[in-house]
Each structure stands twice: as structure tokens, then as C-alpha cells.
Enzyme design. Structure first.
Site, PDB file in Angstrom:
ATOM      1  N   LYS A 121       0.888  -1.174   0.000  1.00 24.22           N
ATOM      2  CA  LYS A 121       0.000   0.000   0.000  1.00 24.22           C
ATOM      3  C   LYS A 121       0.920   1.217   0.000  1.00 24.22           C
ATOM      4  O   LYS A 121       0.887   2.074   0.906  1.00 24.22           O
ATOM      5  CB  LYS A 121      -0.909  -0.057   1.245  1.00 24.22           C
ATOM      6  CG  LYS A 121      -2.060   0.891   1.244  1.00 24.22           C
ATOM      7  CD  LYS A 121      -3.135   0.559   0.235  1.00 24.22           C
ATOM      8  CE  LYS A 121      -4.196   1.643   0.218  1.00 24.22           C
ATOM      9  NZ  LYS A 121      -5.090   1.563  -0.933  1.00 24.22           N
ATOM     10  N   ASP A 157      -5.393  -3.326  -2.354  1.00 22.51           N
ATOM     11  CA  ASP A 157      -6.828  -3.296  -2.677  1.00 22.51           C
ATOM     12  C   ASP A 157      -7.046  -3.754  -4.120  1.00 22.51           C
ATOM     13  O   ASP A 157      -7.971  -4.524  -4.411  1.00 22.51           O
ATOM     14  CB  ASP A 157      -7.441  -1.911  -2.406  1.00 22.51           C
ATOM     15  CG  ASP A 157      -6.531  -0.759  -2.806  1.00 22.51           C
ATOM     16  OD1 ASP A 157      -5.363  -1.003  -3.164  1.00 22.51           O
ATOM     17  OD2 ASP A 157      -6.986   0.397  -2.775  1.00 22.51           O
ATOM     18  N   ASP A 183      -1.851 -12.636   4.957  1.00 19.72           N
ATOM     19  CA  ASP A 183      -2.848 -13.410   5.695  1.00 19.72           C
ATOM     20  C   ASP A 183      -4.176 -13.360   4.941  1.00 19.72           C
ATOM     21  O   ASP A 183      -4.821 -14.386   4.681  1.00 19.72           O
ATOM     22  CB  ASP A 183      -2.988 -12.777   7.097  1.00 19.72           C
ATOM     23  CG  ASP A 183      -3.841 -13.596   8.026  1.00 19.72           C
ATOM     24  OD1 ASP A 183      -4.182 -14.736   7.668  1.00 19.72           O
ATOM     25  OD2 ASP A 183      -4.177 -13.094   9.120  1.00 19.72           O
ATOM     26  N   ASP A 198      -5.791 -16.381   2.036  1.00 24.58           N
ATOM     27  CA  ASP A 198      -7.092 -17.021   2.249  1.00 24.58           C
ATOM     28  C   ASP A 198      -8.004 -16.803   1.050  1.00 24.58           C
ATOM     29  O   ASP A 198      -8.720 -17.707   0.626  1.00 24.58           O
ATOM     30  CB  ASP A 198      -7.764 -16.471   3.512  1.00 24.58           C
ATOM     31  CG  ASP A 198      -7.499 -17.364   4.707  1.00 24.58           C
ATOM     32  OD1 ASP A 198      -6.490 -18.099   4.671  1.00 24.58           O
ATOM     33  OD2 ASP A 198      -8.294 -17.336   5.670  1.00 24.58           O
TER      34      ASP A 198
END
Ligand code: NAD
Length: 363
Positions: free
Chosen positions: A189, A221, A245, A249
């Protein structure tokens, strides 16, 4: 050559799937002339029952002294009411910290035989997906300074990274890209976070040493969106602890089959820690229903990353492909009865699935 592997079967389905992983290792060892010796250690709920501690000292010591560690899964409802520090999952953090494994490698692999399990449209996934997410595991906001003010109505968590921490995980990213399609995307970011800008600076400094790797950057994002819009653009993604993390997923869900996904956690030297990404699945424990393929594929990662046995790792992966090609499925990847009839697939349990992989390795 004999390799020493520390085994942590753990809880729930852990012992069943680790057993099948070892059978695949032994079959590949026999084929290629290696032997593996296994020492079992306690961790998680079974360790709490036996010793009062989720990670007994002997376990960490034994793991650090081995050539690699294979872990099934830990935890279950029996231990859910214990206080935080005494819970089975504490063993995972203790192992990662104690073994100093700072890079978590999670392939998100959609097998073409299982494309019906993928929630994305077929025109998006084409003939399959193969992404590797490298997540920084021991730094960043999960380990930074945190707290509350005296009134308790204000709180903070701190994202902090040193250039050294970034460099060592980027190195694993570059090296992994070299073993694959030679594309590395640093996800960050950097339009907002100073730590992300440092990640980019370090990557820019390092890239000359991997001239064949195509390096790119993407804001997190956008990466979350691109993973569902056009996941095939990615080869290797490397990112910080928290972003990794979340994205790993997301990436595993787009493959649609938790029982198929492996992971490796690596450090500078010393043994790697290898585990399937799923948990202990208490709902199916002891019922011969667990899919052992995630653990068997985890064993392939162990051979590749800890022992440098590429041919042997590829042989395990090919055996899994063959079993899937032949239509064998555990319940989690079988789809409905109508799907099975339409695809001509056959339902099997944990043990039989392990037998089939061993038979494919022996053929
Ligand atoms: P889970 O991954 O254990 O199970 C989620 C669902 O997926 C369940 O329906 C389960 O039956 C199914 N599933 C998981 N692995 C499967 C396999 N190999 N074959 C077939 N089906 C499979 O996640 P959960 O239910 O959230 O957690 C159960 C326990 O596992 C909890 O105590 C949790 O803390 C622990 N856990 C441990 C780890 C680990 O050891 N690394 C990771 C996640 C969760």
C-alpha cells in the site's frame, strides 16, 4: 541419503492425514533411493492432555534438530474454552517463532480436474490456476507495538519492518519466481504506508541480482480485486504479514478445495515447517473422510524446498494428478451425487486415497 523428519500429527484428522503423507514419502523414497526416518512429537490439544502445555519443550527441540517438520493440524472443541496462552493454536506460533521461519509459502493451485469446485467463471480460470503467495510471517503489524491509552478508548497497532526483514522474504520471493514462471509481484500500500515504500526500495535494490525475474508492484486493494477478476496474471506474489494473511485465504478460496492446499514456512537455515492449510476438521475426525491430498502435496513441497529433491516432488504431484484424472475423489472434492454421475468420479476415504497415490507412485 537418509533424511530426519519430525512429525507432529496433532489433533482431529491430523494423525490420519500425516500417516498418508508418510506413506507417499516412503513410496517416493523407494523409487528414487532415499530413506526417511520419522520421529513423532506432541503439539496442540493432545500435548495439553499429555503434558499441560500446547508446545512441550521436547517438541520444539526435536523439530529444530530435524531436517524438516511435517505438521497435520491442531485444535478442536475439547480445548476451546482454555485461556489464550494455553490453547492448542499457541503451538503454531511457538513453532514458527522457535524455528525462526519467516516466510510462508502458500500455493493456490486449481487442479483442472476440480475446476467445477472453483467459484469463478470458467472463462476467468481457463484451464487452471497456479499462484504462489509468499507471506512475511514474523514481522509487521501482528508483531509491532500495540496498546491502549489510560482511558481504554483509544488503541493502536504498529506496522514496522526493517530493510533486513524485507530483504530476506523478498529473496525467497525472487528465488521462488526463478523456479516457476519468473514473475514476482510485490503487493503493498505504497501510496499510503511508509513501510510499503521501504518494501519497494528494497525490491528495487535487489532486482539486479535476478535479471530474469519480471518484477511488478500492486496496491493490496487492487490485488484483492485482481485475484477474482484476472487471477491468471499472477505467478508469485510477495507481501507483508497482514496483507498475506488476507490474500492467501482469498486465493485458497478461489481454488474451492481446502483439502487440496499445501503450505511451507521457511527461514534462513534450519528445518522448514510444512503443513496443509486446513485445520483439524473435528467434524470428520476418525471417520476416514479426510482428504489426505493437501498433506501429500505438502510432502512434495517439503522434498522440493528443504531437500532440493525436485524430481521426487514432481513425482508426488504427478501421482496426485493421475489419481484425480482416474476420477477418484474424497467427499470434499466429489461434488453432488449428480456431479459424480455426470463426471464418472468415484468416492473414496482417506486410507484408500492414500493407497491410490502410493500405487500411482509405484507404477
Ligand atoms: P477446518 O479447516 O478444520 O475445517 C473447515 C471445514 O473444512 C470443515 O467442514 C472440515 O470438515 C473441512 N475440511 C478441512 N480439512 C479437510 C480435509 N482434509 N478433508 C476434507 N474436509 C476437510 O477449520 P475449522 O473448522 O475452522 O477449525 C477446526 C479446528 O482446527 C479449530 O480448532 C481451529 O482452531 C483449528 N485450526 C488449526 C489449523 C492448523 O493447525 N494449522 C488451521 C486452521 C484451523
Amino acid at each position: 541419503m537418509n533424511y530426519k523428519i519430525a512429525l507432529i500429527p496433532g489433533d482431529g484428522i491430523g494423525p490420519d492425514i500425516v500417516r498418508e503423507g508418510c506413506r507417499a514419502l516412503d513410496a517416493v523414497g523407494k523409487k528414487f533411493g532415499h530413506s526417511f526416518s520419522y520421529t513423532e512429537y506432541l503439539a496442540g490439544g493432545c500435548a495439553i492432555d499429555a503434558t499441560g502445555e500446547p508446545l512441550p519443550e521436547a517438541t520444539l527441540k526435536g523439530c529444530c534438530a530435524s531436517d524438516a517438520v511435517l505438521l497435520g493440524a491442531v485444535g478442536g472443541p475439547k480445548w476451546d474454552t482454555l485461556p489464550g496462552a494455553k490453547r492448542p493454536e499457541k503451538a503454531l506460533l511457538g513453532l514458527r517463532g522457535g524455528m525462526k521461519v519467516y516466510a510462508n509459502l502458500r500455493p493456490a493451485l486449481l487442479f483442472r480436474q476440480l475446476s467445477n469446485a472453483c467459484p469463478l467463471k470458467s472463462e476467468i480460470v481457463g484451464d487452471g490456476l497456479d499462484i504462489l503467495i509468499v507471506r512475511e510471517l514474523t514481522g509487521g503489524i501482528y508483531f509491532g507495538d500495540r496498546g491502549r491509552n489510560a482511558a481504554g478508548d483509544s488503541a493502536w497497532d504498529t506496522e514496522a519492518y526493517s530493510a533486513e526483514e524485507i530483504e530476506r522474504v523478498l529473496k525467497i520471493g525472487f528465488d521462488s519466481a526463478m523456479k516457476r514462471n519468473k514473475k514476482l509481484c510485490v503487493v503493498d500500500k505504497a501510496n499510503i504506508l511508509e513501510t510499503s515504500r521501504l518494501w519497494r526500495e528494497v525490491a528495487e535494490r535487489m532486482k539486479a541480482s535476478w535479471p530474469q525475474v519480471e518484477l511488478s508492484y500492486m496496491y493490496v486493494d487492487n490485488a484483492a480485486m485482481q485475484l477474482v477478476r484476472n487471477p491468471r496474471q499472477f505467478d508469485v506474489i510477495v507481501t507483508s504479514n497482514m496483507f498475506g494473511d488476507i490474500l492467501s485465504d482469498e486465493a485458497s478460496q478461489i481454488t474451492g478445495s481446502i483439502g487440496m492446499l499445501a503450505s511451507a514456512s521457511l527461514g534462513d537455515s534450519g528445518p522448514g515447517l510444512y503443513e496443509p492449510i486446513h485445520g483439524s476438521a473435528p467434524d470428520i475426525a476418525g471417520k476416514d473422510l479426510a482428504n489426505p491430498l493437501a498433506t501429500i502435496l505438502t510432502c512434495a513441497m517439503l522434498l522440493r524446498y528443504s531437500f532440493g529433491l525436485e524430481k521426487e516432488a514432481a513425482a508426488i504431484e504427478a501421482a496426485v494428478e493421475k489419481v484425480l484424472d482416474d476420477g477418484w475423489r474424497t467427499g470434499d472434492i466429489a461434488g453432488s451425487a449428480a456431479d459424480r454421475t455426470a463426471l464418472g468420479s468415484k468416492l473414496v476415504g482417506t486410507k484408500k486415497m492414500g493407497d491410490l497415490v502410493v500405487a500411482a507412485l509405484e507404477s
